[in-house]
Motif scaffolding. Structure first.
Motif, mmCIF file in Angstrom:
data_model
loop_
_atom_site.group_PDB
_atom_site.id
_atom_site.type_symbol
_atom_site.label_atom_id
_atom_site.label_comp_id
_atom_site.label_asym_id
_atom_site.label_seq_id
_atom_site.Cartn_x
_atom_site.Cartn_y
_atom_site.Cartn_z
ATOM 1 N N SER A 183 0.807 -1.102 -0.158
ATOM 2 C CA SER A 183 -0.228 0.028 0.124
ATOM 3 C C SER A 183 0.768 1.228 0.128
ATOM 4 C CB SER A 183 -1.010 -0.075 1.251
ATOM 5 O OG SER A 183 -1.884 -1.078 1.170
ATOM 6 N N ALA A 184 2.231 1.261 0.857
ATOM 7 C CA ALA A 184 2.905 2.409 0.752
ATOM 8 C C ALA A 184 3.434 2.593 -0.748
ATOM 9 C CB ALA A 184 4.101 2.208 1.693
ATOM 10 N N ASN A 230 1.965 1.805 -3.136
ATOM 11 C CA ASN A 230 0.914 2.229 -4.138
ATOM 12 C C ASN A 230 0.804 3.804 -4.136
ATOM 13 O OD1 ASN A 230 -0.046 -0.145 -5.232
ATOM 14 N ND2 ASN A 230 -1.552 -0.292 -3.581
ATOM 15 N N LEU A 231 1.148 4.562 -3.153
ATOM 16 C CA LEU A 231 1.198 5.856 -2.959
ATOM 17 C C LEU A 231 2.108 6.564 -3.897
ATOM 18 C CD1 LEU A 231 0.866 6.290 1.228
ATOM 19 C CD2 LEU A 231 -1.146 6.109 -0.681
ATOM 20 N N LEU A 237 -5.363 12.686 -3.663
ATOM 21 C CA LEU A 237 -5.310 12.270 -2.230
ATOM 22 C C LEU A 237 -6.662 11.480 -2.061
ATOM 23 C CD1 LEU A 237 -4.877 15.561 -0.354
ATOM 24 C CD2 LEU A 237 -3.428 13.626 -0.576
ATOM 25 N N MET A 292 -5.767 8.020 -3.269
ATOM 26 C CA MET A 292 -4.742 7.290 -2.430
ATOM 27 C C MET A 292 -5.577 6.848 -1.251
ATOM 28 S SD MET A 292 -1.674 10.111 -1.893
ATOM 29 C CE MET A 292 -0.291 10.318 -3.146
ATOM 30 N N THR A 349 -5.834 2.680 -1.020
ATOM 31 C CA THR A 349 -5.173 2.279 0.161
ATOM 32 C C THR A 349 -6.349 1.153 0.816
ATOM 33 O OG1 THR A 349 -3.840 3.855 0.286
ATOM 34 C CG2 THR A 349 -4.209 2.430 2.320
#
Length: 207
Positions: free
Chosen positions: A47-48, A50-51, A148, A151, A155
């Protein structure tokens, strides 16, 4: 971003999160070895990463990389090599259940790093974030709020899917409690991980 576009985006990544791929295989393997809670560590790493991908998509870099033949080739080769290494370590791992090792900080940081590395170099991620995601941005609206929102959406959907598979693998492990089952699952998961990455790499050959 229009509400209909957001629903379409959520459906895309919700389906993607539930579709078995390299990230799912890695999380399930970690769950078999360490248990579902610890398997969420590599899921958080995914997930990190993915950001980072979303930030690149928002700036157009991901789309450029997906359309630049040399950059695309380098990313695919690096990704396949990294995933092949992960698949090898997974297939040759000790099939027993050393749950005590899950409490070791180095093991946790290593799992998180593997999740980050896998997703950053995953050809599947290049397909999603480089080719598909840019089309969900509205050029007439500010990019940052859209990024945002994306994201947060990605997530939540990603972690939901990976958590589902983590607990599924943990439940299977508790039911079978067999090193032979874990060994063969890891081998099949490693093969599925590599085949999925190769398929995504081939899929982007003519883009």
């Amino acid at each position: 971003m229009d509400l209909s576009v957001w629903f379409a985006l959520m459906a895309l990544f919700f389906a993607g999160g539930l579709t078995p791929g390299p990230a799912v295989m890695m999380v399930m393997s970690a769950s078999l070895r360490y248990g579902a809670p610890t398997a969420l560590i590599p899921a958080a790493g995914v997930s990190a990463a993915n950001l980072v991908w979303i930030a690149l998509a928002a700036t157009g870099i991901a789309a450029f990389a997906a359309q630049a033949p040399l950059v695309l080739l380098v990313l695919k080769l690096a990704g396949i090599c990294f995933i092949a290494w992960l698949a090898w370590t997974m297939a040759t791992a000790d099939p027993h259940r050393p749950r005590a090792r899950a409490d070791q900080a180095p093991a946790k940081s290593n799992l998180f790093g593997r999740g980050v590395g896998l997703q950053l170099l995953n050809p599947n991620a290049l397909v999603f974030f480089g080719l598909l995601l840019p089309s969900y941005f509205d050029a007439d609206r500010p990019v940052v709020p859209q990024a945002l929102l994306i994201m947060a959406t990605v997530t939540v959907t990603e972690m939901f899917g990976l958590a589902f598979y983590a607990w599924l693998a943990d439940a299977m492990n508790r039911k079978f409690q067999s090193p032979a089952f874990t060994r063969w699952f890891n081998r099949l998961a490693a093969l599925a991980m590599l085949v999925s990455a190769l398929f995504a790499a081939i899929m982007t050959t003519n883009t």
